[in-house]
Design a protein around this motif. Structure first.
Motif, mmCIF file in Angstrom:
data_model
loop_
_atom_site.group_PDB
_atom_site.id
_atom_site.type_symbol
_atom_site.label_atom_id
_atom_site.label_comp_id
_atom_site.label_asym_id
_atom_site.label_seq_id
_atom_site.Cartn_x
_atom_site.Cartn_y
_atom_site.Cartn_z
ATOM 1 N N ALA A 16 0.834 -1.200 0.000
ATOM 2 C CA ALA A 16 0.000 0.000 0.000
ATOM 3 C C ALA A 16 0.872 1.254 0.000
ATOM 4 C CB ALA A 16 -0.932 -0.004 1.203
ATOM 5 N N ASN A 17 1.946 1.242 0.768
ATOM 6 C CA ASN A 17 2.854 2.387 0.810
ATOM 7 C C ASN A 17 3.532 2.576 -0.544
ATOM 8 O OD1 ASN A 17 4.247 4.542 1.905
ATOM 9 N ND2 ASN A 17 5.915 3.263 2.675
ATOM 10 N N ALA A 19 2.352 1.738 -3.446
ATOM 11 C CA ALA A 19 1.355 2.254 -4.381
ATOM 12 C C ALA A 19 1.163 3.752 -4.193
ATOM 13 C CB ALA A 19 0.036 1.513 -4.193
ATOM 14 N N GLN A 20 1.157 4.212 -2.952
ATOM 15 C CA GLN A 20 1.007 5.648 -2.688
ATOM 16 C C GLN A 20 2.203 6.423 -3.234
ATOM 17 O OE1 GLN A 20 0.474 5.828 1.540
ATOM 18 N NE2 GLN A 20 -1.753 5.589 1.414
ATOM 19 N N ILE A 21 3.388 5.869 -3.085
ATOM 20 C CA ILE A 21 4.590 6.544 -3.596
ATOM 21 C C ILE A 21 4.544 6.609 -5.115
ATOM 22 C CG2 ILE A 21 7.096 6.320 -3.842
ATOM 23 C CD1 ILE A 21 7.108 5.197 -0.951
ATOM 24 N N ASP A 23 1.897 6.619 -7.014
ATOM 25 C CA ASP A 23 0.885 7.594 -7.390
ATOM 26 C C ASP A 23 1.411 9.016 -7.242
ATOM 27 O OD1 ASP A 23 -0.919 5.587 -7.961
ATOM 28 O OD2 ASP A 23 -2.044 5.791 -6.075
ATOM 29 N N ALA A 24 2.121 9.282 -6.164
ATOM 30 C CA ALA A 24 2.666 10.617 -5.938
ATOM 31 C C ALA A 24 3.688 10.981 -7.014
ATOM 32 C CB ALA A 24 3.298 10.704 -4.553
#
Length: 69
Positions: A16-17, A19-21, A23-24
């Protein structure tokens, strides 16, 4: 406590982390691309606005366009 469930939760949190990176980073790249397009469009508009207008042409020049090939 089952170790496989602990490692599964840790993997889920890590994924999940990540994926967030991703996306950013993708949003940052998109913003930079949009900024570059704005600069290009602005430069193009300025170049058209600053081009000299042909004022010394005779009246019969530029009135007709030959569209036959």
């Amino acid at each position: 406590m089952d170790m496989s469930s602990v490692s599964g939760v840790a993997n889920l949190a890590t994924n999940a982390n990540n994926a967030q990176i991703k996306d950013a980073v993708g949003i940052s790249v998109l913003n930079k691309a949009l900024d570059a397009q704005v600069e290009s469009a602005t430069a193009l508009i300025k170049s058209v606005a600053e081009s000299p207008q042909p004022s010394a042409l005779p009246d019969n020049v530029g009135g007709n366009v030959n569209v036959t090939a």
